[in-house]
Design an enzyme around this catalytic site. Structure first.
Site, PDB file in Angstrom:
ATOM      1  N   HIS A  33      44.839  47.495  46.377  1.00  0.00           N
ATOM      2  CA  HIS A  33      43.677  46.431  46.429  1.00  0.00           C
ATOM      3  C   HIS A  33      42.559  46.863  47.098  1.00  0.00           C
ATOM      4  CE1 HIS A  33      47.145  43.010  46.218  1.00  0.00           C
ATOM      5  NE2 HIS A  33      46.545  43.188  45.058  1.00  0.00           N
ATOM      6  N   HIS A  78      42.010  36.878  49.375  1.00  0.00           N
ATOM      7  CA  HIS A  78      42.781  38.036  48.762  1.00  0.00           C
ATOM      8  C   HIS A  78      42.206  39.283  49.229  1.00  0.00           C
ATOM      9  CE1 HIS A  78      44.207  40.529  45.568  1.00  0.00           C
ATOM     10  NE2 HIS A  78      45.112  39.573  45.339  1.00  0.00           N
ATOM     11  N   GLU A  96      41.870  42.063  47.749  1.00  0.00           N
ATOM     12  CA  GLU A  96      40.840  42.794  46.996  1.00  0.00           C
ATOM     13  C   GLU A  96      39.462  42.247  47.386  1.00  0.00           C
ATOM     14  OE1 GLU A  96      41.547  42.984  42.731  1.00  0.00           O
ATOM     15  OE2 GLU A  96      39.290  42.862  42.360  1.00  0.00           O
ATOM     16  N   CYS A 149      40.436  43.251  34.945  1.00  0.00           N
ATOM     17  CA  CYS A 149      41.129  44.581  34.664  1.00  0.00           C
ATOM     18  C   CYS A 149      41.939  44.375  33.260  1.00  0.00           C
ATOM     19  CB  CYS A 149      42.414  44.724  35.584  1.00  0.00           C
ATOM     20  SG  CYS A 149      43.630  45.864  35.092  1.00  0.00           S
ATOM     21  N   SER A 167      52.020  36.556  45.306  1.00  0.00           N
ATOM     22  CA  SER A 167      51.173  37.675  44.379  1.00  0.00           C
ATOM     23  C   SER A 167      50.100  36.681  43.729  1.00  0.00           C
ATOM     24  CB  SER A 167      52.147  38.312  43.436  1.00  0.00           C
ATOM     25  OG  SER A 167      51.487  38.552  42.287  1.00  0.00           O
ATOM     26  N   ASN A 169      48.002  37.532  40.977  1.00  0.00           N
ATOM     27  CA  ASN A 169      48.198  37.659  39.812  1.00  0.00           C
ATOM     28  C   ASN A 169      49.521  36.935  39.233  1.00  0.00           C
ATOM     29  OD1 ASN A 169      49.852  39.888  38.384  1.00  0.00           O
ATOM     30  ND2 ASN A 169      49.464  40.876  40.317  1.00  0.00           N
TER      31      ASN A 169
HETATM   32  S1  SF4 Z   1      45.798  44.742  38.180  1.00  0.00           S
HETATM   33 FE1  SF4 Z   1      44.610  46.239  37.043  1.00  0.00          FE
HETATM   34  S2  SF4 Z   1      42.627  46.200  38.873  1.00  0.00           S
HETATM   35 FE2  SF4 Z   1      44.643  45.431  39.641  1.00  0.00          FE
HETATM   36  S3  SF4 Z   1      45.713  47.054  40.674  1.00  0.00           S
HETATM   37 FE3  SF4 Z   1      46.643  46.731  38.604  1.00  0.00          FE
HETATM   38  S4  SF4 Z   1      45.609  48.208  37.312  1.00  0.00           S
HETATM   39 FE4  SF4 Z   1      44.388  48.073  39.380  1.00  0.00          FE
END
Ligand code: SF4
Length: 294
Positions: free
Chosen positions: A70, A120, A122, A192, A220, A222
């Site tokens: 991140h 977050h 990132e 991404c 998490s 995502n």
């Molecule tokens: S989701 Fe994509 S941008 Fe995020 S860490 Fe994984 S590869 Fe990298």
């Protein structure tokens, strides 16, 4: 599309490589949101650095700190160096690209909107590269902030960057809202491709399966977003081809699979997993489902 994404896998590989070469290896924040994997990493010499770690202690002397996928703010990186740590940067190259983009835009006098979660890692990291950037989490946030900015400085140049794991439709809605206020905004698609591919694969899985399991940590971002994508695709009105009322379960491990999923209530169960979910967890879920349905 299951298991670690390339960025997370790369960061874990780098940390393990460092652990093989150095006495002590820390990570700036957890490499992955999974306690079992963190414990395994600890056994192999990779520990999460505590904020208050005593840098004078023998254990910390000569230690390496690995920056996770991140990324971190440049200020945080500088602080680690001041504390005497050697740094190995395992920031995902895609995150690094967003950091550089934000920095260049900010230095060129462009006001940067960051579409993503304020807390977050990132987004916090990218914001460190563009300290005057503005984080917006949703359409309302975007409209309110953009209108305030327009009132302050109507001539200001604007750009927007997305958190790499943002859902495409959320980013489209946020950037559309910003564009209604600033028609000349530059929109960068920094989502991404791994995220995009995983979310699109999940949407088509929702069309075929009778129920969906999303494997991953609740902390998490995502994984939570995948669950939201599945909920939208599986609910009535969730888009073309979506069947109404298909259940979606977010589970951190096989023990959390709801009983209805194990009883054979659903003929076909689709499984997807967050970018930081280890393959072992997905395998364990698959094994239990198959075993209970024999
Ligand atoms: S989701 Fe994509 S941008 Fe995020 S860490 Fe994984 S590869 Fe990298």
């Amino acid at each position: 599309m299951l298991g670690y994404c390339a960025g997370v896998r790369r960061a874990i590989d780098i940390a393990l490589r460092e652990a093989a070469a150095h006495q002590k290896v820390y990570t700036a924040g957890p490499l992955i949101h999974n306690p079992v994997v963190l414990e395994t990493l600890k056994m192999r010499g990779v520990e999460v650095l505590e904020e208050d770690a005593d840098t004078q202690s023998a254990a910390v002397q000569d230690a390496v700190v690995v920056i996770r996928a991140h990324g971190v703010t440049p200020q945080a990186e500088a602080r680690l160096k001041e504390r005497g740590f050697r740094i190995t940067d395992a920031s995902c190259p895609k995150v690094k690209k967003s950091q550089t983009l934000a920095k260049e835009l900010s230095q060129a006098g462009v006001r940067v909107f960051l579409a993503g979660e304020k807390r977050h890692a990132e987004i916090i990291g990218i914001q460190g590269y563009a300290p005057d950037s503005i984080v917006v989490e949703n359409v309302r946030d975007a409209l309110e902030t953009a209108l305030l900015l327009l009132a302050e400085d109507p001539a200001t140049k604007i750009a927007v960057i997305a958190q790499t794991t943002l859902a495409e439709e959320d980013y489209a809605a946020i950037s559309d809202a910003l564009q209604t206020v600033f028609p000349r905004i530059t929109i960068y698609n920094t989502i991404c491709s791994a995220t995009r591919t995983r979310q699109n694969a999940l949407r088509s899985l929702c069309e075929k399966a009778d129920a969906i399991i999303i494997a991953g940590g609740r902390n998490s971002a995502n994984t939570r977003r995948l669950a939201a994508v599945a909920e939208a695709a599986c609910s009535a009105g969730g888009g073309a081809g979506a069947a109404p009322g298909k259940p979606v379960a977010l589970v951190e491990n096989a023990r959390e699979i709801p009983e209805a999923f194990l009883r054979g209530t659903y003929a076909t169960i689709g499984i997807s997993a967050g970018a930081s979910t280890p393959d072992e967890i997905v395998d364990e879920i698959e094994r239990l489902l198959l075993w209970r349905r024999r």
